[in-house]
Design an enzyme around this catalytic site. Structure first.
Site, mmCIF file in Angstrom:
data_model
loop_
_atom_site.group_PDB
_atom_site.id
_atom_site.type_symbol
_atom_site.label_atom_id
_atom_site.label_comp_id
_atom_site.label_asym_id
_atom_site.label_seq_id
_atom_site.Cartn_x
_atom_site.Cartn_y
_atom_site.Cartn_z
ATOM 1 N N CYS A 183 -0.199 -0.108 16.327
ATOM 2 C CA CYS A 183 -0.137 -0.465 15.057
ATOM 3 C C CYS A 183 -0.885 -1.556 14.259
ATOM 4 O O CYS A 183 -0.339 -2.590 14.180
ATOM 5 C CB CYS A 183 1.438 0.220 14.713
ATOM 6 S SG CYS A 183 1.220 -0.412 12.621
ATOM 7 N N CYS A 224 -2.256 7.154 9.125
ATOM 8 C CA CYS A 224 -0.863 6.541 9.560
ATOM 9 C C CYS A 224 -1.040 5.145 10.314
ATOM 10 O O CYS A 224 -2.358 5.233 11.113
ATOM 11 C CB CYS A 224 0.334 7.484 11.226
ATOM 12 S SG CYS A 224 0.525 8.660 9.886
ATOM 13 N N CYS A 263 5.383 -5.900 8.971
ATOM 14 C CA CYS A 263 6.152 -5.578 9.639
ATOM 15 C C CYS A 263 7.188 -6.245 11.103
ATOM 16 O O CYS A 263 5.580 -7.099 11.235
ATOM 17 C CB CYS A 263 6.179 -3.896 10.312
ATOM 18 S SG CYS A 263 7.745 -2.597 11.067
ATOM 19 N N CYS A 269 3.026 8.609 0.024
ATOM 20 C CA CYS A 269 4.182 7.736 1.142
ATOM 21 C C CYS A 269 4.028 6.357 0.619
ATOM 22 O O CYS A 269 2.587 5.706 0.382
ATOM 23 C CB CYS A 269 2.805 7.873 2.755
ATOM 24 S SG CYS A 269 3.307 7.110 4.025
ATOM 25 N N GLU A 284 0.734 -1.323 -0.378
ATOM 26 C CA GLU A 284 -0.410 0.061 0.012
ATOM 27 C C GLU A 284 1.106 1.481 -0.319
ATOM 28 O O GLU A 284 2.030 1.194 0.558
ATOM 29 C CB GLU A 284 -0.544 -0.048 0.658
ATOM 30 C CG GLU A 284 -1.591 -1.107 0.826
ATOM 31 C CD GLU A 284 -3.433 -0.664 2.313
ATOM 32 O OE1 GLU A 284 -4.451 -1.420 1.900
ATOM 33 O OE2 GLU A 284 -2.488 -1.166 2.958
ATOM 34 N N CYS A 319 5.180 -3.019 17.212
ATOM 35 C CA CYS A 319 4.347 -1.833 17.931
ATOM 36 C C CYS A 319 2.822 -2.044 18.636
ATOM 37 O O CYS A 319 2.502 -2.600 17.242
ATOM 38 C CB CYS A 319 4.401 -0.431 16.860
ATOM 39 S SG CYS A 319 6.479 -0.267 16.974
HETATM 40 N N1 SAH Z 1 8.331 2.458 10.964
HETATM 41 C C1 SAH Z 1 7.700 3.602 10.440
HETATM 42 C C2 SAH Z 1 7.477 4.245 9.608
HETATM 43 C C3 SAH Z 1 6.028 3.142 9.596
HETATM 44 S S1 SAH Z 1 4.688 3.733 10.341
HETATM 45 C C4 SAH Z 1 8.550 4.039 11.621
HETATM 46 O O1 SAH Z 1 7.407 3.337 13.161
HETATM 47 O O2 SAH Z 1 8.727 4.877 12.253
HETATM 48 C C5 SAH Z 1 4.864 5.796 10.598
HETATM 49 C C6 SAH Z 1 3.909 6.802 11.916
HETATM 50 O O3 SAH Z 1 2.686 5.990 12.364
HETATM 51 C C7 SAH Z 1 5.162 6.024 13.216
HETATM 52 O O4 SAH Z 1 5.844 7.094 12.942
HETATM 53 C C8 SAH Z 1 4.152 5.279 13.884
HETATM 54 O O5 SAH Z 1 4.300 5.273 15.362
HETATM 55 C C9 SAH Z 1 2.522 5.914 13.764
HETATM 56 N N2 SAH Z 1 2.006 5.645 13.605
HETATM 57 C C10 SAH Z 1 1.391 3.603 13.563
HETATM 58 N N3 SAH Z 1 0.186 3.778 14.168
HETATM 59 C C11 SAH Z 1 -0.400 4.619 14.415
HETATM 60 C C12 SAH Z 1 -1.573 5.044 14.196
HETATM 61 N N4 SAH Z 1 -2.536 3.791 14.555
HETATM 62 N N5 SAH Z 1 -2.279 6.407 14.753
HETATM 63 C C13 SAH Z 1 -1.627 7.083 14.081
HETATM 64 N N6 SAH Z 1 -0.539 7.447 14.168
HETATM 65 C C14 SAH Z 1 0.159 5.453 14.185
HETATM 66 FE FE1 SF4 Z 2 6.259 -0.788 12.355
HETATM 67 FE FE2 SF4 Z 2 4.132 0.233 12.767
HETATM 68 FE FE3 SF4 Z 2 6.362 -0.296 14.387
HETATM 69 FE FE4 SF4 Z 2 6.231 1.319 11.966
HETATM 70 S S1 SF4 Z 2 4.983 1.176 13.475
HETATM 71 S S2 SF4 Z 2 8.356 0.203 13.189
HETATM 72 S S3 SF4 Z 2 5.439 0.082 11.097
HETATM 73 S S4 SF4 Z 2 5.225 -1.552 13.519
#
Ligand code: SAH
Ligand code: SF4
Length: 370
Positions: A141, A361, A134, A127, A103, A138
Site C-alpha cells: 500500500c 485503493c 498510516c 471514500c 485525500e 502493509c
Molecule cells: N486501512 C484500512 C482502510 C484503507 S485501505 C484497511 O487497510 O482496510 C482500503 C483497502 O485498500 C484495503 O482493503 C487495502 O487492502 C486495499 N489496498 C491497499 N493497497 C492496495 C493496492 N495497491 N491495490 C489494491 N488494493 C489495495
Molecule cells: Fe494502512 Fe494501507 Fe494497510 Fe490500510 S492497507 S492499514 S491504509 S497501510
C-alpha cells in the site's frame, strides 16, 4: 481581549466542528451565557448545512459570531485540487489548517454499470480518510510509505464529507445530501484513530446532521482486533476487514498487523461480531499476482470464512510505482471469483475506479508536506 486575538484564535482553542451537541450546549450556556437552543442552531449550520465559516451563520447576531470566532477554531478544509477520472471518479485533495493534504475520493455509480456522467448517479459514494498517512506498514500500500503523519480530528473527518457535499452541489447535484454512502477506506487505519472516527460517525448519523443511516456507512480495517470488537459493540455501522493472505506466513509478510493478531484471532473476532439481522461482514481481498491469487488460496479462504456471514470483495492489485507487486491477469481474477462462488460465497470483483488519477485503493499518498 484584543482585536488581533480575534483574528488569530489560538491553535489550542477547541475546534467547534469537533464538539458534540451536548458539549456545544454547555459551551453556549456556561461559556457564552447564551440560550441552549443556540447550540442546535450552530450544530445544524455546521453539520446539516455544511457551513464553512462563522460568517455564513446569518441568523446569529454579529456579536455572537464574533464571540464564537474569538473562542473557537473552525478546521475547515480547503479544496486544494480536484482530479477527475474518465470514469466519473474524482479525487479531492483537501488542505488542513496546518498545511497537510488529505485525500477523499468520490465514486458515482450508475446502475447500468457504464458511466453516464451527464445523469445523476444511482449511488454516490465518498471514500474518506481517517489519518494523514498510516503506520500499519502493509507492504503493498502506497499510503504506508508515508508513515503516520497524524490522526485527523473529528472536524477534519467530517469536513471531508461537507466540502464534498458543497462541491457536488455546485456541480449541479442540488440534493441536500448529494452523497449516499460513506466508506472509511481512504488514507489511514480508522481503528487507530478510534475516538475521532467514532465521534464523527455519531455526528454523521445525527438527525441534526446529515442523517446518514448506519447501513450506508462502512469502516474498513486491516484487522486491529480489540478496536474492531469495540466498534461492533458500540455502533451498527458496516464493517469491512482487509484479509489479503490465506496463511499466516503470507499475510504476515504483507501485513505486519497479522503478527499481532493472526488469522485465527481475527476470524474468531469476526465470528463473534454482533451483526444486525441480514448483515454480513465484507472481506476485502487484494489479488496480487503470484502471492495471493492461486486456486489453493480460494480453498483456504473458503475454509477460513466458514460460518461467518460474509461477502468477499476481490480487488485486483493496483500497481504502485516503487512497489514490487503486480496485478494478476483478468482471467486469473475471474477464475478466483468463480471458484469462490462455487464454494458458496458471494464474491464480487470490485472494479478499480479512478486508477488514471491514482485514486484507486492503496494509491492514496501525499507528500504530507507543509
Ligand atoms: N486501512 C484500512 C482502510 C484503507 S485501505 C484497511 O487497510 O482496510 C482500503 C483497502 O485498500 C484495503 O482493503 C487495502 O487492502 C486495499 N489496498 C491497499 N493497497 C492496495 C493496492 N495497491 N491495490 C489494491 N488494493 C489495495
Ligand atoms: Fe494502512 Fe494501507 Fe494497510 Fe490500510 S492497507 S492499514 S491504509 S497501510
Amino acid at each position: 481581549m484584543t482585536s488581533s486575538h480575534a483574528k488569530t484564535v489560538s491553535p489550542e482553542s477547541p475546534d467547534l466542528r469537533s464538539l458534540d451537541l451536548e458539549r456545544l450546549a454547555s459551551e453556549m450556556t456556561e461559556g457564552l451565557g447564551e440560550r441552549a437552543f443556540r447550540a442546535k442552531q450552530i450544530y445544524r449550520w455546521l453539520h446539516k448545512r455544511c457551513a464553512a465559516s462563522f460568517e455564513e451563520m446569518t441568523d446569529l447576531s454579529r456579536d455572537l459570531r464574533m464571540s464564537l470566532r474569538e473562542r473557537y477554531r473552525l478546521d475547515t478544509l480547503e479544496i486544494d485540487r480536484i482530479e477527475r477520472s474518465s470514469d466519473g471518479t474524482s479525487k479531492l485533495g483537501l488542505r488542513t489548517r496546518d498545511g497537510l493534504i488529505v485525500e477523499s475520493v468520490h465514486i458515482p455509480e450508475w446502475r447500468s454499470r457504464t458511466p453516464q456522467i451527464d445523469t445523476a448517479p444511482d449511488r454516490s459514494t465518498l471514500c474518506i480518510s481517517s489519518q494523514v498517512g498510516c503506520n500499519m506498514g502493509c507492504r503493498f500500500c502506497l499510503t504506508s510509505r508515508m508513515g503516520l503523519v497524524r490522526n485527523l480530528t473529528v472536524g477534519e473527518i467530517l469536513d471531508q464529507v461537507y466540502r464534498a457535499c458543497r462541491w457536488l452541489q455546485t456541480e449541479g447535484n442540488g440534493s441536500p445530501r448529494p452523497i449516499t454512502n460513506l466508506v472509511f477506506m481512504g488514507m489511514g487505519e480508522p481503528l487507530n484513530n478510534y475516538a475521532n472516527v467514532r465521534a464523527a460517525i455519531d455526528v454523521l448519523l445525527s438527525s441534526d446532521g446529515l442523517d446518514f443511516s448506519h447501513r450506508h456507512m462502512t469502516v474498513s480495517t486491516s484487522g486491529v482486533v480489540p478496536a474492531l470488537e469495540r466498534l461492533g459493540r458500540e455502533t451498527d455501522v458496516k464493517v469491512a476487514v482487509s484479509l489479503t493472505g490465506t496463511t499466516d506466513e503470507v499475510r504476515s509478510s504483507l501485513m505486519p498487523v497479522n503478527e499481532r493478531w493472526p488469522l485465527k484471532v481475527l476470524l474468531e473476532a469476526c465470528r463473534r461480531m454482533p451483526l444486525r439481522r441480514g448483515r454480513r461482514i465484507t472481506f476485502e481481498y487484494v489479488l496480487i499476482r503470484g502471492i495471493t491469487d492461486s486456486l489453493e488460496d480460494v480453498d483456504r479462504l473458503a475454509h477460513l470464512l466458514r460460518s461467518i456471514p460474509s461477502k468477499v470483495n476481490l480487488i485486483s492489485y493496483n500497481e504502485c510505482s516503487g512497489l514490487p507487486f503486480k496485478s494478476p491477469s483478468g482471467e486469473q481474477v475471474e477464475r478466483f471469483r468463480s471458484r469462490l462462488a462455487e464454494r458458496g460465497f458471494t464474491a464480487v470483483v470490485r472494479r478499480s475506479r479512478g486508477s488514471d488519477i491514482a485514486a484507486a485503493c492503496g494509491q492514496l499518498a501525499t507528500s504530507g508536506q507543509k
